[in-house]
Design a protein around this motif. Structure first.
Motif, PDB file in Angstrom:
ATOM      1  N   ALA A  75      21.632 -31.858 -16.172  1.00 60.04           N
ATOM      2  CA  ALA A  75      20.893 -31.009 -15.230  1.00 60.04           C
ATOM      3  C   ALA A  75      21.208 -29.539 -15.470  1.00 60.04           C
ATOM      4  O   ALA A  75      20.299 -28.697 -15.499  1.00 60.04           O
ATOM      5  CB  ALA A  75      21.240 -31.393 -13.793  1.00 60.04           C
ATOM      6  N   ASP A  89      17.177 -24.904  -7.310  1.00 60.69           N
ATOM      7  CA  ASP A  89      17.595 -25.870  -8.333  1.00 60.69           C
ATOM      8  C   ASP A  89      18.219 -27.095  -7.673  1.00 60.69           C
ATOM      9  O   ASP A  89      17.926 -28.228  -8.044  1.00 60.69           O
ATOM     10  CB  ASP A  89      18.617 -25.251  -9.301  1.00 60.69           C
ATOM     11  CG  ASP A  89      18.033 -24.146 -10.152  1.00 60.69           C
ATOM     12  OD1 ASP A  89      16.839 -24.227 -10.509  1.00 60.69           O
ATOM     13  OD2 ASP A  89      18.781 -23.193 -10.461  1.00 60.69           O
ATOM     14  N   TRP A  90      19.105 -26.850  -6.704  1.00 64.29           N
ATOM     15  CA  TRP A  90      19.763 -27.965  -6.017  1.00 64.29           C
ATOM     16  C   TRP A  90      18.728 -28.836  -5.311  1.00 64.29           C
ATOM     17  O   TRP A  90      18.778 -30.059  -5.385  1.00 64.29           O
ATOM     18  CB  TRP A  90      20.809 -27.463  -5.024  1.00 64.29           C
ATOM     19  CG  TRP A  90      21.449 -28.602  -4.298  1.00 64.29           C
ATOM     20  CD1 TRP A  90      21.172 -29.046  -3.039  1.00 64.29           C
ATOM     21  CD2 TRP A  90      22.453 -29.497  -4.810  1.00 64.29           C
ATOM     22  NE1 TRP A  90      21.941 -30.141  -2.737  1.00 64.29           N
ATOM     23  CE2 TRP A  90      22.731 -30.434  -3.801  1.00 64.29           C
ATOM     24  CE3 TRP A  90      23.128 -29.579  -6.016  1.00 64.29           C
ATOM     25  CZ2 TRP A  90      23.671 -31.452  -3.977  1.00 64.29           C
ATOM     26  CZ3 TRP A  90      24.068 -30.591  -6.181  1.00 64.29           C
ATOM     27  CH2 TRP A  90      24.323 -31.508  -5.171  1.00 64.29           C
ATOM     28  N   LEU A  93      16.861 -30.902  -7.992  1.00 65.00           N
ATOM     29  CA  LEU A  93      17.695 -31.938  -8.584  1.00 65.00           C
ATOM     30  C   LEU A  93      18.078 -33.006  -7.573  1.00 65.00           C
ATOM     31  O   LEU A  93      18.096 -34.198  -7.902  1.00 65.00           O
ATOM     32  CB  LEU A  93      18.952 -31.320  -9.204  1.00 65.00           C
ATOM     33  CG  LEU A  93      18.683 -30.481 -10.445  1.00 65.00           C
ATOM     34  CD1 LEU A  93      19.907 -29.665 -10.811  1.00 65.00           C
ATOM     35  CD2 LEU A  93      18.257 -31.368 -11.603  1.00 65.00           C
ATOM     36  N   TRP A  97      17.595 -36.999  -7.860  1.00 62.11           N
ATOM     37  CA  TRP A  97      18.734 -37.919  -7.800  1.00 62.11           C
ATOM     38  C   TRP A  97      18.657 -38.874  -6.611  1.00 62.11           C
ATOM     39  O   TRP A  97      19.350 -39.880  -6.557  1.00 62.11           O
ATOM     40  CB  TRP A  97      20.043 -37.129  -7.720  1.00 62.11           C
ATOM     41  CG  TRP A  97      20.368 -36.376  -8.970  1.00 62.11           C
ATOM     42  CD1 TRP A  97      19.925 -36.649 -10.235  1.00 62.11           C
ATOM     43  CD2 TRP A  97      21.200 -35.227  -9.087  1.00 62.11           C
ATOM     44  NE1 TRP A  97      20.436 -35.735 -11.126  1.00 62.11           N
ATOM     45  CE2 TRP A  97      21.229 -34.851 -10.445  1.00 62.11           C
ATOM     46  CE3 TRP A  97      21.930 -34.462  -8.170  1.00 62.11           C
ATOM     47  CZ2 TRP A  97      21.954 -33.761 -10.901  1.00 62.11           C
ATOM     48  CZ3 TRP A  97      22.651 -33.377  -8.631  1.00 62.11           C
ATOM     49  CH2 TRP A  97      22.663 -33.043  -9.993  1.00 62.11           C
TER      50      TRP A  97
END
Length: 165
Positions: A75, A89-90, A93, A97
């Motif tokens: 990542a 971004d978090w 991602l 996930w």
């Protein structure tokens, strides 16, 4: 937590450890796995840019929810110019996930439920034990837990749960 003056743009490994809450050994490990980077001084000491704090926080948060380091590294490698992850971004991602974590939760729930079933037996010798013989690999041929010699000299461990058979 020790404060680092704004004019200091690089951190020692000790400063990074103190600010991030990660052990120095963990930081060295993260670096060896390509999760963070440092430059070396003329005296061969590591120096980290201040944004490494955010990368370490990102890695530790992902680890806490069970994301493997290899997945975290992938990542981080996808970020442009290996920049520091942002809130966006978090969010992106973590959404990706989420299905992996949901599947892992389902597997753990199944494992927990089957563990409860086996407690009464105690020896994991049920005819079709999902813990010691999850795929019933040899159940069609023969019962019992033993090491079998396959034709051609290969050895394969029998995964049946019945003891002594």
């Amino acid at each position: 937590m020790p404060q680092i003056p704004e004019k200091i743009h690089e951190l020692t490994v000790g400063q990074l450890a103190a600010r991030s809450g990660a052990a120095v050994s963990a930081l060295h490990f993260y670096e060896s796995k390509g999760l963070i980077t440092s430059r070396r001084t003329s005296g061969n000491q590591r120096r980290y840019t201040r944004d490494t704090l955010r990368r370490v926080a990102f890695v530790r948060a992902a680890q806490r929810v069970g994301i493997p380091l290899a997945t975290i590294r992938e990542a981080l490698a996808e970020l442009p110019e290996e920049r520091t992850p942002t809130h966006e971004d978090w969010a992106h991602l973590s959404e990706a996930w989420r299905s992996e974590l949901d599947e892992r939760i389902k597997q753990l729930n199944r494992l927990r439920d089957h563990l409860t079933d086996c407690i009464g037996c105690g020896c994991l010798s049920l005819d079709t034990c999902v813990l010691s013989n999850p795929d019933d690999a040899f159940g069609e041929r023969q019962a019992g837990s033993r090491l079998m010699v396959e034709p051609g000299g290969g050895r394969q461990k029998e995964r049946r749960g019945q003891a002594g058979g």
